[in-house]
Design an enzyme around this catalytic site. Structure first.
Site, PDB file in Angstrom:
ATOM      1  N   HIS A  71     -45.022  40.924  28.285  1.00 37.18           N
ATOM      2  CA  HIS A  71     -44.432  39.527  28.359  1.00 37.18           C
ATOM      3  C   HIS A  71     -45.658  38.468  27.940  1.00 37.18           C
ATOM      4  O   HIS A  71     -46.825  38.876  28.199  1.00 37.18           O
ATOM      5  CB  HIS A  71     -43.902  39.396  29.792  1.00 37.18           C
ATOM      6  CG  HIS A  71     -43.320  37.998  29.641  1.00 37.18           C
ATOM      7  ND1 HIS A  71     -43.864  36.696  29.796  1.00 37.18           N
ATOM      8  CD2 HIS A  71     -41.969  37.743  29.861  1.00 37.18           C
ATOM      9  CE1 HIS A  71     -43.120  35.947  29.855  1.00 37.18           C
ATOM     10  NE2 HIS A  71     -41.748  36.521  30.112  1.00 37.18           N
TER      11      HIS A  71
ATOM     12  N   GLU B 297     -38.728  37.429  22.606  1.00 37.64           N
ATOM     13  CA  GLU B 297     -38.912  36.051  23.125  1.00 37.64           C
ATOM     14  C   GLU B 297     -39.976  35.081  22.395  1.00 37.64           C
ATOM     15  O   GLU B 297     -41.039  35.202  22.564  1.00 37.64           O
ATOM     16  CB  GLU B 297     -39.568  36.187  24.638  1.00 37.64           C
ATOM     17  CG  GLU B 297     -38.682  36.812  25.624  1.00 37.64           C
ATOM     18  CD  GLU B 297     -39.133  36.348  27.149  1.00 37.64           C
ATOM     19  OE1 GLU B 297     -38.299  35.780  27.845  1.00 37.64           O
ATOM     20  OE2 GLU B 297     -40.246  36.858  27.385  1.00 37.64           O
TER      21      GLU B 297
END
EC number: 5.3.1.1
Length: 261
Positions: free
Chosen positions: A100, A172
């Site tokens: 992430h 993302e």
């Protein structure tokens, strides 16, 4: 190949274990069983919530799954603060998020470490959700596709073709995470298609056709339908909206094709 959408709620560093129980109960109440035939729904709580979520999911025989926000590249030993994939497997986790952007930014995780964590997840029977995404300067320079393809290669290094075919990839764009800015559906499709094409090069077109590629970055019930409607977008990694049981259930229902619960 038909790919079942996946909606994953990343709670980040929010909610204690009591609040976690309340939120999972809210999702279960708001999203009837019939939706789970058309969409996979998973929550990604903090480590300290996992046992409580496991007890609730198992006890009430809920169809939603859950996973961890990170996993160590190590199996066990003198690694203070690390959480082994073996521990997560014992807790019944299905997924482990790796790479992430907040881990990459605040903990200096590079592609090699992300690939090692993905391998550790597979070793313990977990499915890694491997995150990639560009910063705003890369997007504005028009280099976002090349950047993401290169980051994808590095984050999958050392994995077998079969493992690549079983992974989940989450695109993302960093500039869209928690900012309220959202990539357009066309922007998301452009990068997600490039990801799938590269997966075909790294594994095989047949395996790549089965990989679920998610979009993440300020996803909510208002925009998820158009985003998930793109040919190469197979769901969403949801941040802030996943902390609201009603909204998370609604966007999961939309991803399932409706109607709203």
């Amino acid at each position: 190949m038909s790919r079942k959408p996946l909606i994953a709620g990343n709670w980040k560093m929010n909610l204690n274990h009591f609040e976690a129980i309340a939120l999972v109960q809210k999702i279960a109440f708001s999203l009837p069983d019939k939706y789970f035939d058309k969409v996979d729904v998973t929550v990604i709580p903090p480590f300290t919530d996992l046992r409580s979520v496991q007890t609730l999911v198992d006890g009430d025989k809920l169809r939603l799954t859950y996973g961890a926000q990170d996993v160590s590249q190590h199996d066990s030993g003198a690694y203070t603060g690390e959480i082994s994939g073996a521990f997560l497997a014992k807790l019944g986790c299905t997924f482990a998020v790796v790479g992430h952007s907040e881990r990459r930014t605040y903990h200096n995780e590079d592609d090699a470490l992300v690939a090692a964590k993905a391998a550790a997840a597979f070793k313990h029977g977990l499915t890694p959700i491997i995150c990639i995404g560009e910063h705003l300067d890369v997007r504005e320079a028009g280099n976002h596709v090349e950047y993401n393809v290169n980051q994808l290669r590095g984050s999958l290094a050392g994995l077998s073709a079969e493992q690549i075919g079983q992974a989940v990839i989450a695109y993302e764009p960093v500039w869209a995470i928690g900012t309220g800015r959202v990539a357009s559906a066309a922007d998301a499709q452009e990068v997600c298609k490039a990801i799938r094409d590269e997966l075909g090069n790294l594994a095989s077109p047949e395996l790549a056709a089965g990989v679920r590629v998610l979009y993440g970055g300020s996803v909510n019930a208002k925009n998820v339908g158009e985003i998930v409607g793109q040919a190469d977008v197979d769901g969403a990694l949801v941040g802030g909206a996943s902390l609201d049981g009603e909204q998370f259930s609604m966007l999961s229902a939309i991803a399932a094709g409706g109607p709203l619960p």
